[in-house]
Design a protein around this motif. Structure first.
Motif, short mmCIF file in Angstrom:
data_model
loop_
_atom_site.label_atom_id
_atom_site.label_comp_id
_atom_site.label_asym_id
_atom_site.label_seq_id
_atom_site.Cartn_x
_atom_site.Cartn_y
_atom_site.Cartn_z
N THR A 37 -4.40 -4.77 45.68
CA THR A 37 -5.68 -3.98 45.00
C THR A 37 -5.63 -4.99 43.14
OG1 THR A 37 -5.42 -2.41 46.39
CG2 THR A 37 -6.61 -2.23 44.53
N VAL A 38 -7.24 -5.03 42.76
CA VAL A 38 -6.95 -4.87 41.41
C VAL A 38 -8.14 -4.67 40.21
CG1 VAL A 38 -9.40 -7.23 41.47
CG2 VAL A 38 -7.34 -7.61 39.93
N PHE A 39 -7.23 -4.71 39.22
CA PHE A 39 -7.85 -3.36 38.19
C PHE A 39 -7.58 -4.25 37.40
CE2 PHE A 39 -5.15 -1.02 41.08
CZ PHE A 39 -6.18 -0.19 41.50
N TYR A 40 -9.38 -4.13 36.13
CA TYR A 40 -9.77 -5.02 35.18
C TYR A 40 -9.58 -4.02 33.92
CZ TYR A 40 -12.00 -7.65 38.75
OH TYR A 40 -12.25 -8.34 40.30
N ASN A 41 -8.87 -3.05 34.31
CA ASN A 41 -8.02 -2.12 32.84
C ASN A 41 -7.83 -1.32 32.62
OD1 ASN A 41 -10.23 0.24 33.65
ND2 ASN A 41 -11.59 -1.62 33.11
N ALA A 42 -6.70 -0.69 31.71
CA ALA A 42 -5.74 0.27 32.06
C ALA A 42 -6.42 1.23 32.97
CB ALA A 42 -4.97 0.39 30.86
N THR A 43 -7.70 1.84 31.95
CA THR A 43 -8.55 3.71 32.83
C THR A 43 -8.86 3.25 33.85
OG1 THR A 43 -9.15 3.09 30.04
CG2 THR A 43 -10.45 4.80 31.69
N SER A 44 -8.96 2.24 34.46
CA SER A 44 -9.10 2.78 36.26
C SER A 44 -7.85 2.96 36.56
CB SER A 44 -9.90 1.06 36.55
OG SER A 44 -8.89 -0.04 36.49
N ILE A 45 -7.23 2.14 36.48
CA ILE A 45 -5.80 2.29 37.68
C ILE A 45 -4.62 3.48 37.07
CG2 ILE A 45 -4.31 1.15 36.19
CD1 ILE A 45 -2.24 0.15 38.56
N GLU A 46 -5.27 3.87 35.73
CA GLU A 46 -5.02 5.40 36.03
C GLU A 46 -5.89 6.09 36.45
OE1 GLU A 46 -3.12 4.46 31.02
OE2 GLU A 46 -5.50 5.43 31.00
N ARG A 47 -6.38 6.27 36.62
CA ARG A 47 -7.47 7.33 37.16
C ARG A 47 -7.29 7.06 38.62
NH1 ARG A 47 -12.24 5.65 35.52
NH2 ARG A 47 -12.56 3.94 37.86
N VAL A 48 -6.63 6.11 38.96
CA VAL A 48 -6.17 6.27 41.06
C VAL A 48 -5.04 6.67 40.54
CG1 VAL A 48 -5.54 4.14 42.58
CG2 VAL A 48 -8.12 4.22 40.82
N LEU A 49 -4.39 6.61 39.97
CA LEU A 49 -2.59 7.53 39.55
C LEU A 49 -3.12 8.28 39.46
CD1 LEU A 49 -1.09 4.90 37.63
CD2 LEU A 49 -0.79 4.92 40.48
N HIS A 50 -3.62 9.24 39.17
CA HIS A 50 -3.72 10.47 38.69
C HIS A 50 -4.61 11.26 39.95
CE1 HIS A 50 -4.50 14.12 36.17
NE2 HIS A 50 -5.90 14.50 37.02
N GLU A 51 -5.15 10.91 40.48
CA GLU A 51 -5.53 11.29 41.75
C GLU A 51 -4.59 11.10 43.22
OE1 GLU A 51 -8.68 8.69 42.60
OE2 GLU A 51 -10.29 9.78 41.81
N GLY A 52 -3.38 10.54 41.98
CA GLY A 52 -2.50 10.48 43.86
C GLY A 52 -1.66 9.42 44.21
N ALA A 53 -2.79 8.21 43.94
CA ALA A 53 -2.42 6.75 44.88
C ALA A 53 -0.48 6.74 44.46
CB ALA A 53 -3.44 6.19 44.46
N THR A 54 -0.13 5.46 45.35
CA THR A 54 1.02 4.63 44.64
C THR A 54 1.40 3.51 45.48
OG1 THR A 54 2.60 5.65 46.18
CG2 THR A 54 2.07 7.21 43.64
N PHE A 55 1.22 3.01 44.83
CA PHE A 55 1.46 1.59 45.56
C PHE A 55 3.90 1.10 45.22
CE2 PHE A 55 -2.08 1.50 42.94
CZ PHE A 55 -2.99 0.92 44.12
N ASP A 56 3.43 0.23 46.47
CA ASP A 56 4.85 -0.37 46.70
C ASP A 56 5.36 -1.55 45.51
OD1 ASP A 56 5.56 0.64 49.26
OD2 ASP A 56 3.78 -1.31 49.96
N GLY A 57 4.28 -2.07 44.55
CA GLY A 57 4.81 -2.94 43.28
C GLY A 57 2.93 -2.62 42.45
N TYR A 58 3.76 -3.12 40.99
CA TYR A 58 2.96 -3.54 40.38
C TYR A 58 3.23 -4.53 39.35
CZ TYR A 58 2.51 1.43 41.21
OH TYR A 58 1.70 2.98 41.09
N ILE A 59 1.91 -5.60 39.49
CA ILE A 59 1.41 -6.70 38.76
C ILE A 59 0.86 -6.35 36.99
CG2 ILE A 59 1.54 -9.24 38.52
CD1 ILE A 59 2.23 -9.13 41.17
#
Length: 288
Positions: free
Chosen positions: A190-212
């Motif tokens: 899943t691609v995110f083009y800025n920090a704000t968009s992924i921070e919002r998803v993480l705040h909602e409880g999403a997690t991933f097996d890894g991050y690049i």
């Protein structure tokens, strides 16, 4: 089934799945993420199933039930379902589909119809063996058992877990190329083009097996985002940090060294060679 009835049924199933997760001590904020892991869905697909009445399949419910060690009744299915003609299709049961003359068995869901008292030909029959239902071709059924007609059969094939990876980079072309490469290499990116968009998803409880992550995101570094990941529900997830700005001086080597040491990240210089070696590193790091 009328569309409104189907929607109500899906919503009641979703409510039952939520209740099951609550009983299994899955926090509400983590339920969409957990369902995505179980069913190999994206976070948004899982969220829709739990919150907007998106349709469920019997196979999906079977997987959820088995994951938590429960029966299908625990995830909102009644014992009797209707066939296409509106008449009862039979009792819904979990069991094993026996194939290749007993050499292979597959988990299944069956709709058990009436008991068969004659030798009339049907494709499959069900019988109970030590309190477990089995489905076999008629000619393979033992002679000394009570057999029942099988009105409907769904075989549940367990899918291997596909590691999920979040790619965060404000250089859209690079991010898209990385996503496509990962998806072709056995990951779900899943691609995110800025920090704000992924921070919002993480705040909602999403997690991933890894991050690049790209180190420099707009006017900031990724340090704050890395800290948020380390304090999330998956604090040990591998993080690959990318930067091509060390030589230019935009990336401070001392700062990078501190982040590597304190926040346990791996660093790669841009441009990253998207090859089999890099794929192998990721599979090893993400436990795939």
């Amino acid at each position: 089934m009328h569309p409104s009835e189907q929607s109500a049924s899906s919503q009641s199933i979703a409510a039952a799945v939520k209740d099951l997760m609550h009983r299994k001590q899955v926090p509400e904020r983590q339920q969409s993420k957990k369902l995505g892991e179980i069913l190999n869905l994206s976070y948004s697909q899982a969220h829709r199933k739990l919150n907007t009445g998106a349709d469920w399949t019997i196979a999906q419910l079977q997987v959820v039930a088995e994951y938590f060690g429960e029966s299908l009744a625990s995830v909102g299915l009644g014992e009797v379902t209707a066939g296409s003609d509106g008449q009862p299709a039979g009792m819904m049961e979990q069991g094993l589909f026996v194939a290749a003359a007993g050499q292979h068995e597959y988990p299944c869901v069956m709709w058990v119809g009436e008991q068969l008292h004659t030798a009339r030909r049907v494709d499959f029959v069900a019988y109970q063996d030590k309190e477990k239902w089995r489905v076999v071709e008629t000619l393979q059924c033992p002679d000394n058992v009570v057999r029942y007609k099988v009105n409907k059969l769904e075989i549940v094939l367990k899918q291997p877990h596909v590691p999920t990876v979040a790619v965060v980079d404000d250089e859209q072309g690079f991010a898209d190329n990385m996503r496509d490469f990962l998806n072709e290499s056995g990951f779900k990116a899943t691609v995110f083009y800025n920090a704000t968009s992924i921070e919002r998803v993480l705040h909602e409880g999403a997690t991933f097996d890894g991050y690049i992550l790209d180190w420099i995101l707009g006017q900031r570094t990724a340090e704050g985002l890395i800290k948020q990941i380390r304090y999330s529900a998956s604090p040990a997830a591998p993080i690959f940090l990318l930067t091509g700005e060390v030589a230019s001086g935009l990336a401070d080597e001392e700062e990078l060294a501190r982040v590597i040491t304190q926040l346990d990240v791996q660093i790669r210089e841009k441009p990253v060679r998207l090859n089999q070696t890099f794929t192998a590193e990721l599979h090893k790091a993400f436990g795939a």
